[in-house]
Design a protein around this motif. Structure first.
Motif, PDB file in Angstrom:
ATOM      1  N   ASP A  62       0.851  -1.194   0.000  1.00 49.02           N
ATOM      2  CA  ASP A  62       0.000   0.000   0.000  1.00 49.02           C
ATOM      3  C   ASP A  62       0.884   1.240   0.000  1.00 49.02           C
ATOM      4  O   ASP A  62       0.825   2.074   0.904  1.00 49.02           O
ATOM      5  N   LEU A  63       1.687   1.389  -1.045  1.00 50.19           N
ATOM      6  CA  LEU A  63       2.694   2.448  -1.085  1.00 50.19           C
ATOM      7  C   LEU A  63       2.062   3.772  -1.516  1.00 50.19           C
ATOM      8  O   LEU A  63       2.218   4.221  -2.658  1.00 50.19           O
ATOM      9  N   HIS A  64       1.345   4.394  -0.585  1.00 50.18           N
ATOM     10  CA  HIS A  64       0.704   5.671  -0.849  1.00 50.18           C
ATOM     11  C   HIS A  64       1.223   6.725   0.123  1.00 50.18           C
ATOM     12  O   HIS A  64       1.918   6.412   1.098  1.00 50.18           O
ATOM     13  N   LYS A  65       0.855   7.974  -0.138  1.00 54.84           N
ATOM     14  CA  LYS A  65       1.431   9.096   0.613  1.00 54.84           C
ATOM     15  C   LYS A  65       1.197   8.996   2.116  1.00 54.84           C
ATOM     16  O   LYS A  65       2.039   9.422   2.904  1.00 54.84           O
ATOM     17  N   ARG A  66       0.067   8.430   2.529  1.00 59.30           N
ATOM     18  CA  ARG A  66      -0.217   8.361   3.965  1.00 59.30           C
ATOM     19  C   ARG A  66       0.726   7.412   4.692  1.00 59.30           C
ATOM     20  O   ARG A  66       0.853   7.485   5.923  1.00 59.30           O
ATOM     21  N   ASN A  67       1.387   6.525   3.961  1.00 57.90           N
ATOM     22  CA  ASN A  67       2.301   5.556   4.580  1.00 57.90           C
ATOM     23  C   ASN A  67       3.772   5.920   4.389  1.00 57.90           C
ATOM     24  O   ASN A  67       4.646   5.110   4.710  1.00 57.90           O
ATOM     25  N   ILE A  68       4.026   7.111   3.879  1.00 60.56           N
ATOM     26  CA  ILE A  68       5.400   7.563   3.635  1.00 60.56           C
ATOM     27  C   ILE A  68       5.654   8.814   4.461  1.00 60.56           C
ATOM     28  O   ILE A  68       4.875   9.768   4.422  1.00 60.56           O
ATOM     29  N   PHE A  69       6.736   8.811   5.237  1.00 63.11           N
ATOM     30  CA  PHE A  69       7.123   9.975   6.039  1.00 63.11           C
ATOM     31  C   PHE A  69       8.367  10.610   5.429  1.00 63.11           C
ATOM     32  O   PHE A  69       9.262   9.911   4.937  1.00 63.11           O
ATOM     33  N   VAL A  70       8.394  11.946   5.481  1.00 59.12           N
ATOM     34  CA  VAL A  70       9.517  12.689   4.909  1.00 59.12           C
ATOM     35  C   VAL A  70       9.998  13.716   5.934  1.00 59.12           C
ATOM     36  O   VAL A  70       9.283  14.066   6.885  1.00 59.12           O
ATOM     37  N   SER A  71      11.193  14.225   5.701  1.00 58.87           N
ATOM     38  CA  SER A  71      11.742  15.262   6.570  1.00 58.87           C
ATOM     39  C   SER A  71      10.924  16.539   6.434  1.00 58.87           C
ATOM     40  O   SER A  71      10.597  16.963   5.318  1.00 58.87           O
ATOM     41  N   ALA A  72      10.593  17.167   7.563  1.00 52.78           N
ATOM     42  CA  ALA A  72       9.835  18.421   7.529  1.00 52.78           C
ATOM     43  C   ALA A  72      10.673  19.542   6.907  1.00 52.78           C
ATOM     44  O   ALA A  72      10.131  20.448   6.269  1.00 52.78           O
ATOM     45  N   GLU A  73      11.984  19.467   7.075  1.00 49.80           N
ATOM     46  CA  GLU A  73      12.868  20.505   6.520  1.00 49.80           C
ATOM     47  C   GLU A  73      13.153  20.273   5.039  1.00 49.80           C
ATOM     48  O   GLU A  73      13.266  21.226   4.265  1.00 49.80           O
ATOM     49  N   ASP A  74      13.255  19.012   4.644  1.00 50.80           N
ATOM     50  CA  ASP A  74      13.550  18.680   3.244  1.00 50.80           C
ATOM     51  C   ASP A  74      12.704  17.477   2.835  1.00 50.80           C
ATOM     52  O   ASP A  74      13.080  16.330   3.084  1.00 50.80           O
ATOM     53  N   PRO A  75      11.525  17.720   2.240  1.00 46.11           N
ATOM     54  CA  PRO A  75      10.607  16.613   1.933  1.00 46.11           C
ATOM     55  C   PRO A  75      11.085  15.671   0.837  1.00 46.11           C
ATOM     56  O   PRO A  75      10.372  14.731   0.493  1.00 46.11           O
ATOM     57  N   THR A  76      12.280  15.894   0.317  1.00 46.33           N
ATOM     58  CA  THR A  76      12.833  14.927  -0.643  1.00 46.33           C
ATOM     59  C   THR A  76      13.609  13.822   0.084  1.00 46.33           C
ATOM     60  O   THR A  76      14.117  12.905  -0.560  1.00 46.33           O
ATOM     61  N   ILE A  77      13.709  13.931   1.414  1.00 42.68           N
ATOM     62  CA  ILE A  77      14.378  12.903   2.220  1.00 42.68           C
ATOM     63  C   ILE A  77      13.319  12.009   2.856  1.00 42.68           C
ATOM     64  O   ILE A  77      12.449  12.483   3.593  1.00 42.68           O
ATOM     65  N   ILE A  78      13.371  10.729   2.582  1.00 44.82           N
ATOM     66  CA  ILE A  78      12.403   9.769   3.117  1.00 44.82           C
ATOM     67  C   ILE A  78      12.857   9.334   4.504  1.00 44.82           C
ATOM     68  O   ILE A  78      13.969   8.810   4.662  1.00 44.82           O
ATOM     69  N   THR A  79      12.004   9.555   5.507  1.00 34.77           N
ATOM     70  CA  THR A  79      12.376   9.224   6.883  1.00 34.77           C
ATOM     71  C   THR A  79      11.666   7.986   7.419  1.00 34.77           C
ATOM     72  O   THR A  79      12.049   7.444   8.459  1.00 34.77           O
ATOM     73  N   GLY A  80      10.619   7.538   6.743  1.00 37.36           N
ATOM     74  CA  GLY A  80       9.916   6.351   7.228  1.00 37.36           C
ATOM     75  C   GLY A  80       8.913   5.826   6.219  1.00 37.36           C
ATOM     76  O   GLY A  80       8.288   6.611   5.493  1.00 37.36           O
ATOM     77  N   ILE A  81       8.788   4.510   6.137  1.00 38.79           N
ATOM     78  CA  ILE A  81       7.739   3.864   5.336  1.00 38.79           C
ATOM     79  C   ILE A  81       7.053   2.873   6.263  1.00 38.79           C
ATOM     80  O   ILE A  81       7.684   1.940   6.781  1.00 38.79           O
ATOM     81  N   ILE A  82       5.760   3.084   6.514  1.00 40.92           N
ATOM     82  CA  ILE A  82       5.036   2.323   7.532  1.00 40.92           C
ATOM     83  C   ILE A  82       3.972   1.424   6.909  1.00 40.92           C
ATOM     84  O   ILE A  82       3.731   1.479   5.704  1.00 40.92           O
ATOM     85  N   ASP A  83       3.332   0.638   7.759  1.00 37.72           N
ATOM     86  CA  ASP A  83       2.195  -0.236   7.428  1.00 37.72           C
ATOM     87  C   ASP A  83       2.567  -1.325   6.427  1.00 37.72           C
ATOM     88  O   ASP A  83       2.165  -1.307   5.270  1.00 37.72           O
TER      89      ASP A  83
END
Length: 531
Positions: free
Chosen positions: A326-347
């Motif tokens: 379920d690789l959608h935006k709600r399951n992907i976390f990014v850096s608040a300062e630089d949203p091109t950095i992936i900080t987490g993929i959940i679920d």
């Protein structure tokens, strides 16, 4: 296929202005979490985030969890030695889980996830998710929050909570869906590329069979285990498609060593879902088919799938692949300062090893909703081709090569006509699709073909109706609406039905190919509950 006159009024303000006006007053936001209460202002046991326009009582009751919320709070405190109390807790509800986000008095955030019974088989769903996450953390650099504690056994004396659960660290950063609209175009493109750079690690893994990952000492029978390494094994597929609640027979749930046996599992799953009572067919539309018709088509399709599986193109696109389900935006976390950095993929619940082509129809929401030539769709295609070629290769092939596989276990949900249609189309285009010999599925005779085409037109009408209603009512495709929108949605739903019924009854000269000609047919394909 062109849309039939039956549907034209749905998008015609000239004919039904009050329907459009009513629908336009519905809130535009979906899938909001709600707070309700005992200790933190919510009911932790009952589903409260939304209601369903169809089977509302069943949908909500199936998401009730009987457990000890106090014991869960105590367990979270035990796992946070630097904290002495819980400052706040939020309840989030998704389709298959209830999530509690605890904020401790030292500002640390902990997440507890409890599965609903409809999420999949007891014990296996939770144990496989934990094992899959641990395996990915060992083998890849995909950023997945650390699991602190978990239990797949509600009867264990070591589990006072009374429910299966996973307690983990909160993902760092912010959910991508919260920040996506504020991102510049070039940031979005680089973010998409970064997502697939991370996911490359999963698609580079090699597996000997299809199924789900478990610890070697997990709750899997020895006969259903295939060793993966010294700590992990591949066992039964924990996806809900193999575990219907009212199965009439023991399912073939894997693991499967080759594509032929995987196909047998799909067909067996379809057969197991057939209702034990013919009375369940009383309210179904005419295209749905009898139990005997379902059985006959499913058994006939198995030989087709096996013959298709011998094709070299399909073989090359069927390597066992583990990917996020379920690789959608709600399951992907990014850096608040630089949203091109992936900080987490959940679920990662129900993440299993599938043939690579199984993912070919899954289009992430960060690649939509624009047309196929949109910038973000191009970025998605380019990133997938470069970083995850095993995943992208089937997506570049004719989708008709794989459609019979995707429909093969769903006849009890879709009606037999859907699989029948896909297999007829495969038979008609057998040579053009690159298959050798003769397709074992017979093309209907001219008389049978007319009956089939009428049934298929009604099936298409039913799918269009569900899609149009969901858009007008701002609901999910299954009729889910936020609790705060429930009364407005119900009223709009009733008005739309009354308008459509009047349109059907007043159409005295329907076209020859009109699929809906009377009230009975309209009611039979209506996707949601009516008074």
């Amino acid at each position: 296929m062109r849309r039939h006159p039956f549907f034209r009024f749905l998008s015609s303000p000239l004919h039904y202005p009050y329907l459009i006006a009513r629908a336009s007053r519905l809130p535009t936001s979906r899938f909001q979490c709600t707070k309700a209460d005992k200790v933190f202002g919510f009911d932790p046991y009952t589903y409260t985030s939304g209601r369903w326009l169809g089977d509302d009582d069943l949908e909500r009751s199936s998401r009730y969890i009987a457990f000890d919320f106090g014991a869960l709070c105590n367990r979270v405190l035990q796992l946070c030695p630097g904290a002495s109390s819980i400052d706040n807790c939020k309840k989030l509800e998704w389709g298959f889980n209830r999530v509690f986000v605890f904020t401790m008095n030292n500002s640390r955030q902990i997440v507890a996830r409890l599965p609903f019974t409809l999420a999949g088989p007891a014990r296996l769903t939770t144990s496989s998710e934990v094992a899959t996450i641990r395996y990915l953390q060992l083998k890849t650099n995909i950023p997945i929050p650390t699991i602190i504690d978990w239990s797949d056994d509600v009867k264990s004396p070591e589990n006072p909570i009374g429910s299966e659960y996973i307690i983990m660290e909160h993902a760092s950063g912010v959910p991508l869906h919260q920040i996506w609209d504020r991102m510049a175009g070039d940031q979005r493109v680089r973010c998409i590329s970064a997502i697939f750079q991370k996911m490359k690690g999963a698609t580079d893994l090699r597996f000997p069979s299809y199924g789900s990952i478990y610890f070697k000492d997990g709750p899997v029978q020895a006969s259903a285990r295939q060793p993966l390494n010294e700590d992990f094994c591949i066992g039964p597929h924990c996806g809900s498609r193999y575990w219907p609640l009212n199965a009439r027979q023991r399912l073939n749930y894997g693991p499967w060593d080759n594509l032929d046996s995987f196909c047998e599992g799909l067909i067996d799953a379809g057969l197991a879902k057939l209702s034990a009572s013919a009375s369940d067919l009383d309210c179904k539309p005419s295209y749905y088919g009898s139990i005997d018709q379902h059985t006959t088509v499913l058994k006939s399709v198995l030989s087709v799938l096996k013959q298709m599986s011998s094709n070299s193109c399909i073989q090359h696109s069927a390597s066992p692949l583990l990917f996020h389900p379920d690789l959608h935006k709600r399951n992907i976390f990014v850096s608040a300062e630089d949203p091109t950095i992936i900080t987490g993929i959940i679920d990662w619940q129900a993440a299993s090893i599938e043939p690579a082509f199984w993912y070919s129809n899954d289009l992430p929401d960060f690649a939509t909703p624009n047309a196929d030539e949109s910038l973000y769709y191009k970025a998605y295609k380019a990133s997938s081709q470069y970083y995850t070629p095993a995943l992208s290769r089937p997506g570049s092939m004719d989708e008709n090569l794989f459609r019979p596989f995707h429909y093969s276990y769903r006849t009890w949900k879709d009606g037999v006509i859907a699989l029948h249609h896909e297999t007829i189309e495969t038979a008609r285009n057998w040579k053009a699709l690159g298959f050798e010999g003769q397709c074992p599925y017979p093309i209907p005779t001219p008389d049978s073909l007319l009956e089939y085409e009428r049934a298929y037109r009604l099936f298409v009408a039913a799918q269009n109706l569900r899609y149009d209603l969901s858009n007008l009512l701002n609901s999910a495709s299954d009729g889910w609406v936020p609790t705060e929108d429930w009364e407005v949605a119900q009223a709009a739903h009733r008005e739309i039905f009354d308008g459509m019924l009047q349109a059907v009854l007043s159409n005295r000269n329907p076209e020859d190919d009109e699929p809906v000609r009377d009230e009975g047919t309209l009611r039979s394909i209506w996707p949601f509950d009516l008074p």
